[in-house]
Design a protein around this motif. Structure first.
Motif, mmCIF file in Angstrom:
data_model
loop_
_atom_site.group_PDB
_atom_site.id
_atom_site.type_symbol
_atom_site.label_atom_id
_atom_site.label_comp_id
_atom_site.label_asym_id
_atom_site.label_seq_id
_atom_site.Cartn_x
_atom_site.Cartn_y
_atom_site.Cartn_z
ATOM 1 N N ARG A 1 35.340 34.281 27.425
ATOM 2 C CA ARG A 1 35.896 35.472 27.237
ATOM 3 C C ARG A 1 37.626 35.610 27.784
ATOM 4 N NH1 ARG A 1 32.304 40.830 27.328
ATOM 5 N NH2 ARG A 1 34.435 41.796 27.016
ATOM 6 N N THR A 2 38.148 36.358 27.133
ATOM 7 C CA THR A 2 39.670 36.433 27.548
ATOM 8 C C THR A 2 39.402 37.427 28.880
ATOM 9 O OG1 THR A 2 40.617 36.337 25.414
ATOM 10 C CG2 THR A 2 41.858 37.518 27.106
ATOM 11 N N PHE A 3 38.773 38.581 28.735
ATOM 12 C CA PHE A 3 38.543 39.496 30.012
ATOM 13 C C PHE A 3 37.343 38.926 30.582
ATOM 14 C CE2 PHE A 3 40.889 41.637 26.778
ATOM 15 C CZ PHE A 3 42.289 41.664 27.505
ATOM 16 N N THR A 4 37.410 38.417 31.887
ATOM 17 C CA THR A 4 36.268 38.068 32.721
ATOM 18 C C THR A 4 35.703 39.023 33.959
ATOM 19 O OG1 THR A 4 37.439 36.693 34.232
ATOM 20 C CG2 THR A 4 36.508 35.560 32.270
ATOM 21 N N GLY A 5 36.745 39.815 34.059
ATOM 22 C CA GLY A 5 36.400 41.000 35.067
ATOM 23 C C GLY A 5 35.361 42.123 34.528
ATOM 24 N N SER A 6 35.264 43.056 35.500
ATOM 25 C CA SER A 6 34.376 44.047 35.183
ATOM 26 C C SER A 6 35.057 45.034 34.186
ATOM 27 C CB SER A 6 34.057 44.959 36.447
ATOM 28 O OG SER A 6 35.190 45.725 36.897
ATOM 29 N N ARG A 7 34.342 45.737 33.398
ATOM 30 C CA ARG A 7 34.817 46.817 32.386
ATOM 31 C C ARG A 7 35.836 47.725 33.009
ATOM 32 N NH1 ARG A 7 33.016 47.934 27.189
ATOM 33 N NH2 ARG A 7 34.140 49.614 26.369
ATOM 34 N N GLU A 8 35.589 48.433 34.022
ATOM 35 C CA GLU A 8 36.193 49.395 34.551
ATOM 36 C C GLU A 8 37.535 48.745 35.395
ATOM 37 O OE1 GLU A 8 36.265 52.082 38.754
ATOM 38 O OE2 GLU A 8 34.347 50.995 38.127
ATOM 39 N N ASN A 9 37.553 47.470 35.763
ATOM 40 C CA ASN A 9 38.798 46.969 36.389
ATOM 41 C C ASN A 9 39.708 46.448 34.965
ATOM 42 O OD1 ASN A 9 38.209 47.263 38.947
ATOM 43 N ND2 ASN A 9 37.338 45.026 39.314
ATOM 44 N N THR A 10 39.291 46.016 34.157
ATOM 45 C CA THR A 10 39.839 45.399 32.971
ATOM 46 C C THR A 10 40.437 46.664 32.194
ATOM 47 O OG1 THR A 10 38.360 43.552 32.991
ATOM 48 C CG2 THR A 10 39.563 44.204 30.807
ATOM 49 N N ILE A 11 39.834 47.883 32.217
ATOM 50 C CA ILE A 11 40.297 48.927 31.257
ATOM 51 C C ILE A 11 41.308 49.565 32.060
ATOM 52 C CG2 ILE A 11 39.820 51.001 30.587
ATOM 53 C CD1 ILE A 11 38.690 48.902 28.991
ATOM 54 N N ARG A 12 41.328 49.446 33.508
ATOM 55 C CA ARG A 12 42.478 50.143 34.422
ATOM 56 C C ARG A 12 43.782 49.033 34.206
ATOM 57 N NH1 ARG A 12 40.214 49.295 38.917
ATOM 58 N NH2 ARG A 12 39.217 51.427 38.839
ATOM 59 N N ALA A 13 43.467 47.780 34.162
ATOM 60 C CA ALA A 13 44.599 46.867 34.033
ATOM 61 C C ALA A 13 45.269 47.009 32.673
ATOM 62 C CB ALA A 13 44.240 45.458 34.449
ATOM 63 N N LEU A 14 44.354 46.940 31.658
ATOM 64 C CA LEU A 14 45.023 47.158 30.255
ATOM 65 C C LEU A 14 45.750 48.484 29.966
ATOM 66 C CD1 LEU A 14 41.971 45.804 28.037
ATOM 67 C CD2 LEU A 14 44.487 44.720 28.465
ATOM 68 N N SER A 15 45.282 49.554 30.469
ATOM 69 C CA SER A 15 45.934 50.724 30.456
ATOM 70 C C SER A 15 47.382 50.785 31.108
ATOM 71 C CB SER A 15 45.014 51.932 31.263
ATOM 72 O OG SER A 15 43.733 52.076 30.449
ATOM 73 N N MET A 16 47.381 50.083 32.452
ATOM 74 C CA MET A 16 48.588 50.025 33.230
ATOM 75 C C MET A 16 49.653 49.136 32.196
ATOM 76 S SD MET A 16 50.085 51.111 35.769
ATOM 77 C CE MET A 16 48.696 51.807 36.667
ATOM 78 N N LEU A 17 49.250 48.040 31.699
ATOM 79 C CA LEU A 17 50.082 47.290 30.877
ATOM 80 C C LEU A 17 50.649 47.869 29.857
ATOM 81 C CD1 LEU A 17 48.403 43.696 30.506
ATOM 82 C CD2 LEU A 17 50.394 44.219 31.846
ATOM 83 N N MET A 18 50.051 48.863 28.980
ATOM 84 C CA MET A 18 50.397 49.587 27.918
ATOM 85 C C MET A 18 51.313 50.803 28.405
ATOM 86 S SD MET A 18 47.298 49.896 25.307
ATOM 87 C CE MET A 18 45.861 50.019 26.337
ATOM 88 N N TYR A 19 51.113 51.331 29.671
ATOM 89 C CA TYR A 19 51.765 52.383 30.271
ATOM 90 C C TYR A 19 53.109 51.948 30.798
ATOM 91 C CZ TYR A 19 53.314 55.920 33.333
ATOM 92 O OH TYR A 19 54.063 57.072 33.904
ATOM 93 N N THR A 20 53.270 50.788 31.554
ATOM 94 C CA THR A 20 54.395 50.144 32.243
ATOM 95 C C THR A 20 55.182 49.517 31.111
ATOM 96 O OG1 THR A 20 53.148 48.511 32.979
ATOM 97 C CG2 THR A 20 53.366 50.353 34.666
ATOM 98 N N LYS A 21 54.436 48.798 30.246
ATOM 99 C CA LYS A 21 55.214 48.053 29.452
ATOM 100 C C LYS A 21 56.464 47.305 29.552
ATOM 101 C CE LYS A 21 56.768 52.384 27.078
ATOM 102 N NZ LYS A 21 55.952 53.422 28.036
ATOM 103 N N PRO A 22 56.576 46.496 30.576
ATOM 104 C CA PRO A 22 57.696 45.732 31.203
ATOM 105 C C PRO A 22 58.696 45.259 30.233
ATOM 106 C CG PRO A 22 55.943 44.494 31.822
ATOM 107 C CD PRO A 22 55.339 45.968 31.483
ATOM 108 N N ASP A 23 57.940 44.292 29.121
ATOM 109 C CA ASP A 23 58.628 43.797 27.930
ATOM 110 C C ASP A 23 57.428 43.538 27.013
ATOM 111 O OD1 ASP A 23 59.824 40.576 28.923
ATOM 112 O OD2 ASP A 23 57.917 41.463 29.315
ATOM 113 N N GLY A 24 56.103 43.816 27.280
ATOM 114 C CA GLY A 24 55.124 43.613 26.105
ATOM 115 C C GLY A 24 54.596 42.267 26.175
#
Length: 330
Positions: free
Chosen positions: A32-55
């Motif tokens: 899989r692309t995401f091998t971490g726990s669901r909770e940690n992955t959701i948090r990381a993805l949400s942060m990427l969408m929120y901070t969006k440094p340059d996508g």
């Protein structure tokens, strides 16, 4: 703000679930692309969408999933996965400020017509190599073009993960790390022990050279077996030296336009943005010229050079599409 947060979390969950479904359909040993726990992955993805440094980080994660989805043999499963993928992309585009910043310069656009090209080998895979100056939106153009053409997309983040997977049980090579810190010309302190370890690890080559040759093999293999877009990595010269058909593009824009774009996208002040642009352009130039003995950005090295400030992201993609269509018709 709370509503926006809910949107990020909902989309993050959809991305995580899509990754899991694609993995089930493919059953690939790559995992899989995401091998971490669901909770940690959701948090990381949400942060990427929120901070969006340059996508580019979120884009690379999504591209890895879509690359895998396109290999699904069952047509119904493949259609279902790609439909969800496309719907997720549309939802991301609707997020606040995700697509508000463009590279277009209206005055320059009005002065320049589009070009037309022809002659491409229809029996070869469609391989597009994109070199670019920092801040010219080259990565964004490559990613959106790959989706429009329904072909795979590769950039430095993806190559890092692919190389890491290939070498995980061997030497844990991290390509991106070596590129961003690339400095073969500076003096380095190295102990006798580390020298012997690296000679054994890389068969006598230094770390940077070993990574470059591993990556070159990967690029050639991709170009021989699939349609794809490759951003950076000296791919144009690597494929040319190996007599593999490809279309090479160089995307750039005037410094002042790139400066404003980076200030908007990364929320940098002018002084920081100037320093960042000059550093990254210097790194790209140094890396390209060291490994290819060619001049980075020289027009003669490319099939088409595009000033993205003349057209903007969408129109630049349309110009490249016309280039491909005309060549296929020839």
């Amino acid at each position: 703000m709370a509503n926006n947060k809910d949107m990020y979390i909902e989309l993050a969950n959809r991305i995580y679930d899509l990754d899991g479904e694609v993995y089930k359909c493919v059953g690939s040993s790559l995992g899989r692309t995401f091998t971490g726990s669901r909770e940690n992955t959701i948090r990381a993805l949400s942060m990427l969408m929120y901070t969006k440094p340059d996508g580019h980080l979120l884009r690379s994660e999504l591209a890895l999933i879509s690359n895998m989805a396109r290999t699904i043999k069952n047509k119904e499963d493949k259609s279902r996965m790609m439909t969800e993928y496309n719907e997720i992309l549309k939802a991301i585009e609707q997020l606040p400020d995700m697509s508000a910043t463009d590279i277009v310069n209206a005055e320059r656009m009005a002065l320049n017509p589009a070009a037309h090209w022809d002659k491409v080998d229809e029996n070869a895979h469609l391989v597009i190599c994109i070199s670019r100056t920092q801040g010219s939106a080259g990565n964004d153009i490559g990613f959106e073009l790959a989706d429009k053409l329904h072909i795979n997309y590769y950039d430095s983040e993806i190559f890092e993960q692919v190389l890491k997977r290939q070498e995980e049980e061997k030497f844990h090579i991290k390509e991106k790390e070596c590129f961003t810190e690339f400095d073969k010309y500076g003096k380095k302190r190295e102990t006798l022990k580390s020298k012997l370890q690296n000679m054994y690890r890389y068969h006598g080559l230094n770390r940077e050279d070993a990574i470059f040759f591993n990556m070159s093999d990967l690029i050639c293999n991709l170009a021989r077996t699939e349609d794809c877009i490759i951003v950076g990595r000296c791919a144009d010269i690597i494929l040319r030296n190996n007599y593999i058909p490809h279309i090479s593009l160089f995307i750039s824009a005037p410094f002042e336009v790139r400066l404003q774009y980076m200030m908007n996208v990364r929320e940098m002040d002018q002084k920081t943005a100037v320093k960042f642009l000059k550093k990254m352009d210097r790194q790209h130039k140094k890396y390209y010229e060291f490994y290819t003995s060619e001049k980075w950005g020289t027009p003669e090295n490319y099939d088409l050079c595009i000033n993205s400030a003349n057209y903007g992201i969408k129109e630049t993609i349309e110009i490249i599409e016309r280039l491909i269509i005309n060549r296929k018709k020839a």
